[in-house]
Design an enzyme around this catalytic site. Structure first.
Site, PDB file in Angstrom:
ATOM      1  N   GLU A  17      21.186 -24.787  -9.908  1.00  0.00           N
ATOM      2  CA  GLU A  17      20.632 -24.922 -11.255  1.00  0.00           C
ATOM      3  C   GLU A  17      19.334 -25.729 -11.247  1.00  0.00           C
ATOM      4  O   GLU A  17      18.335 -25.346 -11.874  1.00  0.00           O
ATOM      5  CB  GLU A  17      21.625 -25.627 -12.200  1.00  0.00           C
ATOM      6  CG  GLU A  17      22.958 -24.931 -12.338  1.00  0.00           C
ATOM      7  CD  GLU A  17      24.030 -25.501 -11.415  1.00  0.00           C
ATOM      8  OE1 GLU A  17      23.781 -25.598 -10.189  1.00  0.00           O
ATOM      9  OE2 GLU A  17      25.115 -25.841 -11.904  1.00  0.00           O
TER      10      GLU A  17
ATOM     11  N   CYS B 227      23.671 -31.486 -13.499  1.00  0.00           N
ATOM     12  CA  CYS B 227      23.017 -30.232 -13.869  1.00  0.00           C
ATOM     13  C   CYS B 227      23.051 -30.008 -15.379  1.00  0.00           C
ATOM     14  O   CYS B 227      22.073 -29.532 -15.959  1.00  0.00           O
ATOM     15  CB  CYS B 227      23.655 -29.058 -13.132  1.00  0.00           C
ATOM     16  SG  CYS B 227      23.302 -29.096 -11.353  1.00  0.00           S
TER      17      CYS B 227
END
Length: 161
Positions: A61, A92
């Site tokens: 990510e 994330c």
């Protein structure tokens, strides 16, 4: 701003799964991510590189967001949708808030490290200046199976050392 439907979600999750398979082959935990613009263009697709880069923040990510920001010359990824094969961790999830994405769609839930599973709901927290929606469980079985296969093979290798 596009509203993606189930077919779109499945399509983009398949691309994320292809990235996860590349991670598997590279000896990385098989997590793949794809960032999609409001008009459906793929801005970035990445997989985990923690082992390769010796970097604890090299999650799929994070790398995806960074690459798309450089490509767009803007860290604000407003109205973009991130597809990721595993529930984002707290780090994330926080990065997704900072990037101001519109939506995150993930595959497998992660009871040991996933932000939502651990009770972190930064994406809905009104104290932050941005909120977004999340959809979990898209292609859950395929995403979970790849992760299970990876760790099963790792345990075999570990036992034979």
């Amino acid at each position: 701003m596009a509203n993606f439907n189930l077919q779109d979600h499945l399509w983009f999750m398949n691309i994320a799964l292809e990235e996860a398979e590349l991670a598997f082959k590279a000896g990385e935990v098989p997590v793949g991510a794809v960032l999609v613009s409001p008009d459906g263009a793929v801005l970035s697709k990445q997989y985990n590189l923690k082992e390769t880069n010796f970097n604890p923040t090299a999650h799929a990510e994070i790398i995806c967001l960074s690459e798309a920001g450089k490509k767009n010359q803007n860290w604000r990824l407003t109205d973009c949708t991130l597809y990721v094969t595993l529930e984002p961790c707290p780090m994330c999830l926080s990065a997704l808030v900072q990037a101001r994405i519109r939506q995150c769609v993930f595959g497998a839930y992660d009871s040991k490290g996933g932000a939502l599973s651990l009770g972190f709901f930064h994406h809905q927290d009104k104290r932050f200046n941005h909120q977004f929606s999340m959809i979990g469980g898209v292609k859950h079985y395929e995403c979970s199976r790849l992760l299970s296969q990876f760790f099963k093979e790792r345990r075999k290798t570990f036992k034979t050392r």
